[in-house]
Design an enzyme around this catalytic site. Structure first.
Site, short mmCIF file in Angstrom:
data_model
loop_
_atom_site.label_atom_id
_atom_site.label_comp_id
_atom_site.label_asym_id
_atom_site.label_seq_id
_atom_site.Cartn_x
_atom_site.Cartn_y
_atom_site.Cartn_z
N SER A 29 38.22 48.08 26.92
CA SER A 29 38.07 46.64 27.16
C SER A 29 36.79 46.00 26.69
CB SER A 29 38.24 46.34 28.65
OG SER A 29 39.61 46.29 28.93
N SER A 49 40.36 43.84 28.03
CA SER A 49 40.36 42.80 29.02
C SER A 49 39.12 41.90 28.97
CB SER A 49 40.47 43.41 30.41
OG SER A 49 39.34 44.21 30.70
N LYS A 51 31.16 38.93 32.70
CA LYS A 51 32.60 39.08 32.98
C LYS A 51 32.85 38.84 34.47
CE LYS A 51 36.38 42.38 32.08
NZ LYS A 51 36.73 43.71 31.53
N1 GLN Z 1 43.99 47.91 27.84
C1 GLN Z 1 43.71 48.91 28.82
C2 GLN Z 1 44.45 48.60 30.08
O1 GLN Z 1 45.20 47.69 30.09
C3 GLN Z 1 42.23 49.01 29.05
C4 GLN Z 1 41.68 47.98 29.95
C5 GLN Z 1 40.23 48.14 30.24
O2 GLN Z 1 39.50 48.85 29.55
N2 GLN Z 1 39.80 47.52 31.32
O3 GLN Z 1 44.32 49.23 31.07
#
Ligand code: GLN
Length: 487
Positions: A178, A154, A79
């Site tokens: 995410s 994400s 990532k």
């Molecule tokens: N969807 C969540 C957010 O927007 C989690 C994102 C994540 O785990 N990085 O913050």
């Protein structure tokens, strides 16, 4: 002739060891696959073919000398918020579009020491803020199962790349779901380890008290193999925990006899849930019962406040973490500005996308004098109550079973103008981060419109072996993990 890019990590390891294939052949096959499908999936921000081929060559030499390490010759994707020395690390943000870290994250040191081959850096929501990769400042990744749908986020690039066989496994990060949510949407396995299990050194911070790096993989065995490599205490991360690392793969017996599986009342409602998800999760519960596990009713009463608490705590931490992008030290700088204050303002306005700006504003507001007690403090108190709920639940059960998301992957563009709906879809994943416990997602069904559905298993602190083993039992009894998108 088998398609080498389709192999799992453990299948590839067997063939490499027996010298049926070489690491260079395997790596070449992965790049051919990338060439064929990346134009439609858009999972990668940077492809590192030269590095990968050199690493594969070194791996072949190691294999010929019988120096085989846990990931020798295995092509993995990373990532793009994990620092890679000499390789662009953008966080999918315009503000870091040309940032080249001068050092490697600890997980990269570990991948390198294990002999892995780095295929490239994968797309994500900007600074990991989002659930669809639509917030990426670079491009939108498509779900390999249906290119008009989101891959989740994400870590959408990490999940899509594994699902489309553009790498054998990948690393993602999970602050509020995410890893698990994109794994669920793309039909792969993803695990968020216990907070402190994996070093965060060199992981670009979003919300430091929630962030955790973890693997995405084609099956449970591969997830165990990757987790083994990246786990462990790191003096460079003050929140990392010095605790023995179990042998994750050896723990995969598939035996769940007498395992107590908690079914949280609040997570199993038909309210706002897709019927496809409900029935897939119900089938999974039946399967575990047939395998000898005991299902117990549990309550997680404060989970209903998880979205509210998370969307205060995460932005509060994010607004301080992102203060460092000021155009002075590194990253984008608006050179045309006349004064220092203008330069700060213009750099940040141009460099951050709309969702990141929204989070910075929310966080700054929540932390400001007069509001701190009403918002941040309250959210922290709820966080403690959520943790207590889990501790109480784990007195009555060994693991907790739930959906990962209320519905399969939605269409690209469907929720972009509605941040609240987007936030609400994180309802089942946020609590594990707030409490710091491990959670995983495994494929457990296919929706009527042919999109994957994931099952979430959560465990007590450092009980990764227990959830991986339960997932392994499920995988042995089903074929969902073998289904791949037709690309
Ligand atoms: N969807 C969540 C957010 O927007 C989690 C994102 C994540 O785990 N990085 O913050």
């Amino acid at each position: 002739m088998i398609n080498l890019h389709k192999l799992t990590i453990h299948e590839a390891q067997d063939r490499l060891k027996n010298k049926e294939i070489s690491a260079q052949e395997l790596t070449r096959a992965v790049f051919e696959r990338i060439e064929a499908v990346e134009p439609s999936v858009d999972a990668y921000i940077t492809v590192t073919q030269d590095i990968a081929m050199a690493q594969a060559e070194a791996a072949d030499k190691d294999i010929s000398e019988n120096n085989i390490r846990p990931l020798t010759g295995i092509p993995v994707a990373v990532k793009d918020l994990i620092c890679t020395k000499g390789v662009k690390t953008t966080c999918a943000s315009k503000i870091l579009e040309n940032f080249i870290p001068p050092y490697d994250a600890t997980v990269m040191d570990k991948l390198n020491a294990a002999g892995a081959v780095m295929v490239g850096k994968v797309n994500m929501d900007e600074f990991a803020m989002g659930s669809s990769t639509e917030n990426s400042g670079i491009k939108v990744t498509k779900n390999p199962w249906n290119l008009s749908h989101i891959p989740g986020g994400s870590s959408g690039g990490s999940a899509a790349a594994v699902s489309a066989d553009m790498c054998l496994g990948s690393l993602g990060s999970d602050t509020g779901g995410s890893i698990r949510q994109p794994a669920s949407h793309c039909g792969v396995v993803g695990i968020k380890p216990t907070y402190g299990r994996v070093s965060r050194f060199g992981l670009v911070a979003f919300a430091s008290s929630l962030d955790q790096i973890g693997p995405l993989a084609k099956d449970v065995t591969d997830a165990a193999v990757l987790l083994q490599v990246i786990s462990g205490y790191d003096p460079k991360d003050s929140t990392s925990i010095d605790k023995t690392i179990p042998d994750y793969r050896a723990a995969l017996t598939g035996n769940v006899k007498d395992l107590k599986i908690g079914i949280p009342r609040q997570y199993h409602t038909s309210n706002g849930m897709s019927p496809d998800v409900l029935s897939a999760v119900q089938n999974a519960m039946n399967l575990f019962k047939d395998a000898g596990a005991e299902l117990v009713d549990i309550s997680l009463p404060h989970s209903q406040y998880a979205v509210a608490a998370y969307y205060l705590i995460a932005p509060a931490e994010a607004c301080s973490n992102l203060a460092r992008y000021d155009g002075v030290k590194y990253g984008l700088r608006d050179k045309a500005s006349a004064s220092l204050v203008d330069m700060y303002q213009n750099t940040r306005s141009k460099g951050f996308g709309p969702e990141v700006q929204r989070r910075i504003l929310l966080g700054t507001y929540a932390l400001s004098a007069g509001y701190y007690d009403a918002y941040y403090k309250k959210a922290s108190q709820i966080r403690t109550l959520i943790k207590h709920d889990f501790m109480q639940a784990f007195d009555a059960c060994d693991i907790i079973l739930s959906p990962v998301t209320p519905s399969p992957a939605f269409k690209i563009g469907e929720n972009v103008d509605d941040p609240l709906t987007m936030y609400l879809s994180d309802i089942f994943t946020l609590s594990a981060n707030l409490a710091g416990i491990p959670g995983l997602s495994i494929p457990c069904g296919i929706s009527k419109n042919n999109l994957p559905i994931g099952l979430q298993l959560m465990g007590n602190y450092f009980a990764e072996t227990t959830i991986l083993n339960a997932a392994f039992c499920f995988e042995q009894a089903t074929e969902f993990h073998k289904l791949r998108p037709k690309l």
